[in-house]
Design a protein around this motif. Structure first.
Motif, mmCIF file in Angstrom:
data_model
loop_
_atom_site.group_PDB
_atom_site.id
_atom_site.type_symbol
_atom_site.label_atom_id
_atom_site.label_comp_id
_atom_site.label_asym_id
_atom_site.label_seq_id
_atom_site.Cartn_x
_atom_site.Cartn_y
_atom_site.Cartn_z
ATOM 1 N N ASP A 151 1.669 16.482 0.364
ATOM 2 C CA ASP A 151 1.337 15.737 -0.850
ATOM 3 C C ASP A 151 2.433 15.898 -1.906
ATOM 4 O O ASP A 151 2.847 14.932 -2.565
ATOM 5 C CB ASP A 151 -0.007 16.238 -1.394
ATOM 6 N N ARG A 152 2.914 17.109 -2.085
ATOM 7 C CA ARG A 152 3.919 17.382 -3.116
ATOM 8 C C ARG A 152 5.298 16.822 -2.770
ATOM 9 O O ARG A 152 6.134 16.630 -3.658
ATOM 10 C CB ARG A 152 4.023 18.891 -3.341
ATOM 11 N N ALA A 153 5.522 16.556 -1.494
ATOM 12 C CA ALA A 153 6.866 16.152 -1.059
ATOM 13 C C ALA A 153 7.043 14.644 -0.919
ATOM 14 O O ALA A 153 8.158 14.183 -0.664
ATOM 15 C CB ALA A 153 7.191 16.825 0.275
ATOM 16 N N CYS A 184 7.600 6.540 -5.819
ATOM 17 C CA CYS A 184 7.914 6.433 -7.236
ATOM 18 C C CYS A 184 6.701 6.819 -8.083
ATOM 19 O O CYS A 184 5.570 6.399 -7.792
ATOM 20 C CB CYS A 184 8.337 5.010 -7.565
ATOM 21 N N ASP A 185 6.945 7.620 -9.111
ATOM 22 C CA ASP A 185 5.890 8.072 -10.028
ATOM 23 C C ASP A 185 4.772 8.819 -9.299
ATOM 24 O O ASP A 185 3.620 8.829 -9.751
ATOM 25 C CB ASP A 185 5.278 6.888 -10.794
ATOM 26 N N HIS A 186 5.124 9.459 -8.182
ATOM 27 C CA HIS A 186 4.072 10.114 -7.391
ATOM 28 C C HIS A 186 3.509 11.336 -8.106
ATOM 29 O O HIS A 186 4.269 12.199 -8.569
ATOM 30 C CB HIS A 186 4.605 10.529 -6.029
ATOM 31 N N VAL A 187 2.199 11.396 -8.210
ATOM 32 C CA VAL A 187 1.494 12.554 -8.757
ATOM 33 C C VAL A 187 0.623 13.114 -7.638
ATOM 34 O O VAL A 187 -0.321 12.453 -7.188
ATOM 35 C CB VAL A 187 0.621 12.176 -9.965
ATOM 36 N N VAL A 239 3.227 6.156 3.546
ATOM 37 C CA VAL A 239 4.393 5.861 2.704
ATOM 38 C C VAL A 239 5.025 4.536 3.114
ATOM 39 O O VAL A 239 5.370 3.698 2.266
ATOM 40 C CB VAL A 239 5.418 7.005 2.780
ATOM 41 N N ALA A 240 5.178 4.324 4.428
ATOM 42 C CA ALA A 240 5.792 3.081 4.895
ATOM 43 C C ALA A 240 4.960 1.866 4.501
ATOM 44 O O ALA A 240 5.504 0.822 4.116
ATOM 45 C CB ALA A 240 5.965 3.126 6.409
ATOM 46 N N ALA A 241 3.628 1.994 4.583
ATOM 47 C CA ALA A 241 2.758 0.878 4.214
ATOM 48 C C ALA A 241 2.905 0.527 2.742
ATOM 49 O O ALA A 241 2.936 -0.661 2.369
ATOM 50 C CB ALA A 241 1.307 1.225 4.538
ATOM 51 N N ILE A 242 3.011 1.534 1.886
ATOM 52 C CA ILE A 242 3.182 1.284 0.451
ATOM 53 C C ILE A 242 4.539 0.643 0.182
ATOM 54 O O ILE A 242 4.661 -0.326 -0.569
ATOM 55 C CB ILE A 242 3.016 2.600 -0.338
ATOM 56 N N VAL A 243 5.590 1.183 0.815
ATOM 57 C CA VAL A 243 6.936 0.653 0.613
ATOM 58 C C VAL A 243 7.037 -0.789 1.116
ATOM 59 O O VAL A 243 7.800 -1.599 0.564
ATOM 60 C CB VAL A 243 7.970 1.561 1.313
ATOM 61 N N ASP A 244 6.274 -1.140 2.132
ATOM 62 C CA ASP A 244 6.331 -2.486 2.704
ATOM 63 C C ASP A 244 5.564 -3.527 1.889
ATOM 64 O O ASP A 244 5.639 -4.723 2.187
ATOM 65 C CB ASP A 244 5.792 -2.470 4.137
ATOM 66 N N GLU A 245 4.823 -3.095 0.875
ATOM 67 C CA GLU A 245 4.107 -4.056 0.025
ATOM 68 C C GLU A 245 5.112 -4.729 -0.917
ATOM 69 O O GLU A 245 5.515 -4.165 -1.926
ATOM 70 C CB GLU A 245 3.027 -3.342 -0.795
ATOM 71 N N SER A 246 5.485 -5.944 -0.592
ATOM 72 C CA SER A 246 6.540 -6.610 -1.358
ATOM 73 C C SER A 246 6.117 -6.966 -2.782
ATOM 74 O O SER A 246 6.960 -7.066 -3.680
ATOM 75 C CB SER A 246 6.986 -7.885 -0.631
ATOM 76 N N ASP A 267 3.124 -0.704 -8.267
ATOM 77 C CA ASP A 267 3.173 0.756 -8.352
ATOM 78 C C ASP A 267 3.160 1.300 -6.938
ATOM 79 O O ASP A 267 3.013 0.549 -5.965
ATOM 80 C CB ASP A 267 1.986 1.311 -9.158
ATOM 81 N N GLU A 268 3.339 2.612 -6.820
ATOM 82 C CA GLU A 268 3.314 3.253 -5.500
ATOM 83 C C GLU A 268 2.314 4.403 -5.465
ATOM 84 O O GLU A 268 2.481 5.369 -4.724
ATOM 85 C CB GLU A 268 4.724 3.744 -5.121
ATOM 86 N N HIS A 269 1.282 4.295 -6.266
ATOM 87 C CA HIS A 269 0.257 5.325 -6.294
ATOM 88 C C HIS A 269 -0.547 5.303 -4.993
ATOM 89 O O HIS A 269 -0.793 4.238 -4.412
ATOM 90 C CB HIS A 269 -0.685 5.123 -7.477
ATOM 91 N N ILE A 270 -0.971 6.487 -4.557
ATOM 92 C CA ILE A 270 -1.856 6.569 -3.393
ATOM 93 C C ILE A 270 -3.281 6.324 -3.886
ATOM 94 O O ILE A 270 -3.888 7.197 -4.515
ATOM 95 C CB ILE A 270 -1.755 7.941 -2.701
ATOM 96 N N THR A 271 -3.785 5.149 -3.615
ATOM 97 C CA THR A 271 -5.143 4.802 -4.022
ATOM 98 C C THR A 271 -6.095 5.038 -2.856
ATOM 99 O O THR A 271 -5.666 5.101 -1.689
ATOM 100 C CB THR A 271 -5.228 3.332 -4.438
ATOM 101 N N PRO A 272 -7.386 5.181 -3.126
ATOM 102 C CA PRO A 272 -8.352 5.322 -2.028
ATOM 103 C C PRO A 272 -8.268 4.167 -1.035
ATOM 104 O O PRO A 272 -8.388 4.368 0.181
ATOM 105 C CB PRO A 272 -9.698 5.335 -2.752
#
Length: 333
Positions: free
Chosen positions: A245-247, A251-254, A284-291, A295-300
């Motif tokens: 999680d920490r690694a 972008c803007d990852h909390v 991570v790849a799924a979030i990065v692939d969202e054109s 944001d890049e927050h991990i949502t439920p």
């Protein structure tokens, strides 16, 4: 590879297309090849290998080794690679110019598919000289001598043999028994051998009298799936998820969502480190692939979608619903 620079999403969005594409590729590559998680098993392996290497430096023959064994996808190769990095780093700290001196502190080879000792020694020779084929006319003793000479000349400290379950016992012929070769490496050089593979203690090659001699010289670490059946196992798993999680190179990852869902991830990955790492990479790849993302927050929703896809494509346990993820986040708050 080095970890990519942590950026805000506004900084990322301000990049031109070419720079943004290169940044995405760099962080996905780091996630696959550069991110390292320090587990309890890794710490045990580090400690055991350091001790065995000290003992071997004082031994005249019959040197010890280390076995990393367990089912597939349980992080054996990951542990071995981290061991290699640590040995290399220690040598660099002690002798900064070691490379210019021709030293190769660690040699890592995959066991050959035909499992013979001759092929294993040829793999060691190819590690040092990948562009020079081993002459087909060479007999096994000559290839063994060449491999030993190269290990000695390079002052190699650790030889890691991955996929060691592919080794096969051979009692006759010119191809040689691989366990005899391993034993002779331990006898004739100060190299510490690390054997890595699937359920090695049950492998046929190590069930023979010859193989048992090798096994008996080695310390053994068995990697197994994590369960929540004990407090220690649950705490260790949560620490593992927290490290991931920490690694995360988002972008803007909390950190927080993955850690809060450590139990859900335990279920989804069946307690397997390899499956957990795969889930994190896919997230991570799924979030990065969202054109069209903003944001890049991990949502439920993002996490649940990846777990659902993983369950469908890999046959993992029942996918975790969004409501369970939200509940875990709320309880952790």
């Amino acid at each position: 590879p080095a970890r990519p620079e942590a950026l805000s999403f506004s900084e990322y969005a301000a990049m031109d297309d070419e720079t943004r594409e290169a940044f995405d590729e760099a962080r996905l590559f780091w996630l696959t090849s550069g991110m390292r998680v320090n587990t309890f098993t890794q710490r045990q392996a580090d400690s055991d290998l350091a001790r065995i290497m000290r003992e071997n430096r004082l031994a005249y023959s019959g040197r010890g080794g280390l076995i990393l064994s367990g089912p597939p996808l349980h992080g054996k190769t990951e542990v071995a690679l981290n061991l290699a990095r640590r040995v290399e780093k220690r040598r660099a700290n002690a002798v900064p110019e070691y490379r210019s001196l021709g030293e190769v502190p660690v040699v890592l080879v995959d066991a050959p598919s035909n499992g013979s000792g001759k092929a294993l020694m040829s793999a060691i020779c190819r590690f040092f000289h990948p562009d020079i084929p081993v002459p087909s006319s060479w007999a096994t003793p000559r290839i063994f001598d060449a491999a030993i000479d190269q290990l000695r000349h390079a002052r190699t400290q650790v030889l890691i043999i991955d996929e060691a379950h592919l080794l096969a016992s051979r009692s006759s012929g010119d191809h040689g028994d691989p366990t005899d070769m391993i034993k002779e490496i331990q006898n004739q050089s100060p190299v510490t051998v690390v054997l890595v593979g699937v359920n090695l203690l049950d492998a046929a090659v190590f069930g023979t009298p010859r193989g048992k001699q090798v096994i008996d010289r080695c310390d053994r670490i068995e990697l197994a799936a994590t369960t929540a059946s004990t407090a220690n196992a649950g705490a260790e798993w949560k620490a593992l998820v927290t490290a991931f999680d920490r690694a995360l190179p988002l972008c803007d990852h909390v950190p927080g969502v993955l850690t809060a869902n450590s139990t859900n991830l335990l279920q989804a990955s069946e307690g397997c480190l390899g499956n957990l790492a795969k889930l994190v990479r896919r997230l991570v790849a799924a979030i990065v692939d969202e054109s069209d993302r903003t944001d890049e927050h991990i949502t439920p929703e993002r996490l649940a979608d990846v777990l659902k896809q993983a369950a469908q494509s890999t046959g993992l346990d029942t996918p975790v619903p969004v409501r369970a993820i939200r509940k875990a986040i709320k309880e952790a708050a």
